[in-house]
Design a protein around this motif. Sequence first.
Motif, mmCIF file in Angstrom:
data_model
loop_
_atom_site.group_PDB
_atom_site.id
_atom_site.type_symbol
_atom_site.label_atom_id
_atom_site.label_comp_id
_atom_site.label_asym_id
_atom_site.label_seq_id
_atom_site.Cartn_x
_atom_site.Cartn_y
_atom_site.Cartn_z
ATOM 1 N N LYS A 10 32.115 26.237 48.323
ATOM 2 C CA LYS A 10 33.107 25.162 48.331
ATOM 3 C C LYS A 10 34.109 25.279 47.184
ATOM 4 O O LYS A 10 35.215 24.761 47.271
ATOM 5 N N MET A 11 33.713 25.941 46.105
ATOM 6 C CA MET A 11 34.612 26.085 44.965
ATOM 7 C C MET A 11 35.769 27.032 45.255
ATOM 8 O O MET A 11 36.792 26.963 44.577
ATOM 9 N N LEU A 12 35.596 27.914 46.236
ATOM 10 C CA LEU A 12 36.644 28.876 46.576
ATOM 11 C C LEU A 12 37.541 28.230 47.631
ATOM 12 O O LEU A 12 37.359 28.429 48.840
ATOM 13 N N GLU A 13 38.507 27.450 47.170
ATOM 14 C CA GLU A 13 39.324 26.666 48.082
ATOM 15 C C GLU A 13 40.466 27.469 48.694
ATOM 16 O O GLU A 13 40.874 27.200 49.823
ATOM 17 N N THR A 14 41.017 28.429 47.965
ATOM 18 C CA THR A 14 42.175 29.169 48.449
ATOM 19 C C THR A 14 41.752 30.532 48.989
ATOM 20 O O THR A 14 40.710 31.084 48.619
ATOM 21 N N ALA A 15 42.617 31.078 49.866
ATOM 22 C CA ALA A 15 42.336 32.398 50.438
ATOM 23 C C ALA A 15 42.335 33.472 49.361
ATOM 24 O O ALA A 15 41.532 34.415 49.402
ATOM 25 N N SER A 16 43.235 33.340 48.368
ATOM 26 C CA SER A 16 43.296 34.328 47.286
ATOM 27 C C SER A 16 42.004 34.338 46.481
ATOM 28 O O SER A 16 41.503 35.403 46.102
ATOM 29 N N ALA A 17 41.455 33.156 46.212
ATOM 30 C CA ALA A 17 40.199 33.084 45.464
ATOM 31 C C ALA A 17 39.065 33.728 46.246
ATOM 32 O O ALA A 17 38.199 34.400 45.665
ATOM 33 N N PRO A 31 43.735 30.970 41.513
ATOM 34 C CA PRO A 31 42.599 31.634 42.159
ATOM 35 C C PRO A 31 41.596 32.196 41.155
ATOM 36 O O PRO A 31 40.384 32.192 41.418
ATOM 37 N N GLN A 32 42.089 32.691 40.004
ATOM 38 C CA GLN A 32 41.182 33.184 38.970
ATOM 39 C C GLN A 32 40.276 32.070 38.453
ATOM 40 O O GLN A 32 39.086 32.286 38.204
ATOM 41 N N ASP A 33 40.829 30.854 38.292
ATOM 42 C CA ASP A 33 40.012 29.722 37.840
ATOM 43 C C ASP A 33 38.939 29.385 38.868
ATOM 44 O O ASP A 33 37.790 29.086 38.517
ATOM 45 N N GLU A 34 39.311 29.409 40.152
ATOM 46 C CA GLU A 34 38.331 29.142 41.209
ATOM 47 C C GLU A 34 37.229 30.200 41.187
ATOM 48 O O GLU A 34 36.041 29.880 41.344
ATOM 49 N N LEU A 35 37.616 31.463 41.020
ATOM 50 C CA LEU A 35 36.635 32.550 40.979
ATOM 51 C C LEU A 35 35.644 32.343 39.843
ATOM 52 O O LEU A 35 34.419 32.446 40.042
ATOM 53 N N HIS A 36 36.142 32.044 38.653
ATOM 54 C CA HIS A 36 35.247 31.937 37.508
ATOM 55 C C HIS A 36 34.399 30.673 37.566
ATOM 56 O O HIS A 36 33.269 30.658 37.069
ATOM 57 N N ALA A 37 34.911 29.603 38.169
ATOM 58 C CA ALA A 37 34.074 28.422 38.381
ATOM 59 C C ALA A 37 32.927 28.746 39.332
ATOM 60 O O ALA A 37 31.789 28.311 39.138
ATOM 61 N N PHE A 38 33.209 29.537 40.364
ATOM 62 C CA PHE A 38 32.188 29.973 41.322
ATOM 63 C C PHE A 38 31.136 30.848 40.637
ATOM 64 O O PHE A 38 29.923 30.646 40.804
ATOM 65 N N LEU A 39 31.591 31.831 39.848
ATOM 66 C CA LEU A 39 30.652 32.719 39.163
ATOM 67 C C LEU A 39 29.820 31.961 38.143
ATOM 68 O O LEU A 39 28.609 32.186 38.010
ATOM 69 N N ASP A 40 30.454 31.058 37.421
ATOM 70 C CA ASP A 40 29.747 30.293 36.406
ATOM 71 C C ASP A 40 28.695 29.385 37.031
ATOM 72 O O ASP A 40 27.608 29.193 36.472
ATOM 73 N N ALA A 95 29.983 38.184 52.850
ATOM 74 C CA ALA A 95 30.946 37.366 53.593
ATOM 75 C C ALA A 95 30.471 35.930 53.745
ATOM 76 O O ALA A 95 31.233 34.976 53.525
ATOM 77 N N SER A 96 29.195 35.735 54.113
ATOM 78 C CA SER A 96 28.687 34.372 54.292
ATOM 79 C C SER A 96 28.610 33.631 52.964
ATOM 80 O O SER A 96 28.863 32.413 52.909
ATOM 81 N N LEU A 97 28.279 34.333 51.886
ATOM 82 C CA LEU A 97 28.213 33.707 50.574
ATOM 83 C C LEU A 97 29.585 33.193 50.149
ATOM 84 O O LEU A 97 29.717 32.082 49.619
ATOM 85 N N VAL A 98 30.620 33.995 50.391
ATOM 86 C CA VAL A 98 31.978 33.575 50.043
ATOM 87 C C VAL A 98 32.446 32.455 50.950
ATOM 88 O O VAL A 98 33.072 31.484 50.505
#
Length: 430
Positions: free
Chosen positions: A239-246, A204-213, A232-235
């Motif tokens: 599409k990069m945030l695939e998991t609920a944890s991310a 999930p951390q990798d997904e988060l940082h890919a989204f931020l980057d 909420a709508s932005l999250v």
Amino acid sequence: MIGTRIRQRRVSSGLRQAELAKLAGISASYLNLIEHNRRRIGGKTLTQIAQVLEVEPASLREGAEVTLLTALREAAGARAGSSQRPAPELDRIEEFAGRFPGWAGLLAELEARRGALERTVEVLTERLAHDPQLAGALHEVISTATAIRSTAAILAETRELEPEWQMRFHRNINEDGKRLADGAEALMRYLEGGPDTGSDIKSPQDELHAFLDAHGFHFPQLEGWGAGTRVASLVENAKMLETASARVLASEVLTQYVDDARALPLDQMQRLIARHGAAPDDIADETARPLAQVFRRLAMLPEDVAGGPLGLIVADAAGAILLRKPVHDFAVPRGGAGCALWPLYEVFVQPARPVRAVLRQGDLRLEALAVAEQLRPAGFDRIGIFRAHMLLRPQTGSAESARQVGATCRVCSIPGCAARREPSILMDGL
């Protein structure tokens, strides 16, 4: 070279030189001089020849594409002459492209492929040297294979071994074999993704940082009042945030972004930076805002607003990195903890005292500013909770001695480091 292009077009049309000269109303000797680039041509003569060859005059006048000539020059620069091979004739590149367009295009294509392969090798080399996840996977495979080999050697070299010990060693080999298969499979999945794709994103951390980057760590839609309703709508649409944890992690980061933007509005930050530069202490003094909040706000601004590139690393008291925005190729591990010599961890010892240091990582030198933020005060029946923030920016004082640091111990080649917590898999500085 207009003459070269006329000759190439004539030959491809199946005309003899005398035939083209007659149809164009000029002498064959004059056309011969033109085709050998010994006479300039233009105006009516060029128009007549173009009509006979059934082409536009501009196609004869403009010649080979600029991109093709540029590619040929790059290929010539990459293949400088040596004692065994003469240097390419740069003054005849246009003639070569005009007379042999097929060969010129093939040469340019091969040079482009060579450059792409060279960049891929550089990326993979950098990835092997600085990617802790890849280094950890390799370390797991190598250590498991070594354990299997040691156990097998005991079974092969010991002539008399009790059945109980034999079964124990066989069980160890079986378990280590499964470990080796799992590790090799995970390593292959990681490598198959390629150096520049998102297929190696797992946590999930990798997904988060890919989204931020992907957003450059800046979200204009979250600036100003009412931005909290758009988190909420932005999250949800990312599409990069695939998991609920991310998505949970992203919501927390963006909610904090909104709070920071409300406390330090963009127009105010622009005025403060114009007056003080990217100086967190001056901005904190004038606005009465915590240094950690100023760190986050500065790092989340575009470079043209912040006055240059800024990096940010946030860690908890366990040492785990929660947020990472690298700058100038400063190596930061994808997971776990970073180098214990970073000021990021130094501020946990004295949370109320900010720390400044110039860091050296390889040939890179950066200024690091670190401070601890208190999330919950301590009490008689509970401990205080802190998070450390480290802002990275280009070094301003070249005369100051720099502190040599790494990324994480497993892929660090600093000899004799007193803060090392585990052996490095990099030998002899490789």
